[in-house]
Design an enzyme around this catalytic site. Structure first.
Site, PDB file in Angstrom:
ATOM      1  CD  GLU A  47      -2.561   1.559   2.479  1.00  0.00           C
ATOM      2  OE1 GLU A  47      -3.289   2.567   2.512  1.00  0.00           O
ATOM      3  OE2 GLU A  47      -2.402   0.799   3.458  1.00  0.00           O
ATOM      4  CG  ASP A  72       2.938   7.925   4.525  1.00  0.00           C
ATOM      5  OD1 ASP A  72       1.795   7.890   4.035  1.00  0.00           O
ATOM      6  OD2 ASP A  72       3.497   8.987   4.837  1.00  0.00           O
ATOM      7  CG  ASP A 121      -2.477  15.597  -2.254  1.00  0.00           C
ATOM      8  OD1 ASP A 121      -3.300  16.039  -3.098  1.00  0.00           O
ATOM      9  OD2 ASP A 121      -1.794  16.333  -1.541  1.00  0.00           O
ATOM     10  CG  ASP A 157     -12.082  11.850  -1.470  1.00  0.00           C
ATOM     11  OD1 ASP A 157     -12.358  13.064  -1.372  1.00  0.00           O
ATOM     12  OD2 ASP A 157     -10.921  11.415  -1.382  1.00  0.00           O
TER      13      ASP A 157
END
Length: 219
Positions: A47, A72, A121, A157
């Site tokens: 991920e 990350d 983002d 989204d």
């Protein structure tokens, strides 16, 4: 630095399931995740931009027969996922603190079975296209990391990122889109996100945003 953030950095520094600069394996893990870290031959799922690691941990719980790596750059974020994975005693979950633009230093060709992007983002400004994680450069990199027939998944989204990603993936010679939807929760594909929902996804849906989803396969 806020006391809470400093605490998370310290957790990340000490955690056995976090690889970061200065720790053992950091510079030799490329191509060796199965051998040196997981010590098995199970498929590896990554991920990217994992944030607090909610999806990485959630998938790790549901699929103990696979290995999961959350990536990350923010140590205070992945420290939370690291602590949660340790709390659940998930030996099949690891975290890598590194910038995604440097991913070629940590993953070898054909090393991964799946790559997930969960609400990255969208980088909507034209000048920031180089930072969009589904731009052609990044897609080519993912294609190199994946095994033949490997899978790439996007949840977002952002209508902008969804439509942009559909275009870049369709134009890519490396991937073919198997399925996609602009409203996952009202789609027959709902079960494909395995019931794992991040904190921010709950916020997005609470505000009325629909969740978009793309499933693509390495050609």
């Amino acid at each position: 630095m806020a006391r809470r953030k400093l605490h998370h950095y310290q957790v990340s520094e000490q955690a056995r399931n976090v690889l970061q600069r200065g720790k053992p394996l950091y510079s030799e893990i490329k191509g060796n995740w199965n051998k040196l870290y997981f010590k098995n031959s199970s498929p590896i799922v990554v991920e990217l931009a994992c944030g607090k690691g909610e999806y990485t941990v959630g998938l790790g719980q549901k699929f103990p027969e696979k290995n999961f790596i959350g990536v990350d750059i923010k140590g205070d974020r992945i420290a939370r996922g690291s602590a949660l994975a340790a709390e659940y005693d998930l030996s099949n979950v690891a975290f890598l603190r590194a910038g995604i633009q440097y991913s070629e230093e940590f993953f070898d060709e054909g090393e991964l079975s799946e790559i997930w992007l969960i609400h990255p983002d969208p980088q909507v400004r034209d000048r920031n296209e180089k930072n969009r994680l589904t731009n052609p450069t990044f897609l080519a990199r993912y294609a190199a990391f994946l095994k033949k027939g490997g899978m790439f998944f996007l949840k977002t989204d952002s209508t902008f990122l969804y439509e942009y990603s559909l275009q870049t993936i369709q134009e890519s010679s490396a991937f073919r889109i198997l399925e996609h939807t602009d409203d996952l929760y009202q789609s027959h594909l709902l079960d494909e996100h395995h019931g794992v929902r991040t904190h921010y996804e709950g916020i997005f849906t609470g505000k009325g945003y629909t969740i978009k989803y793309i499933k693509a396969q390495l050609s």
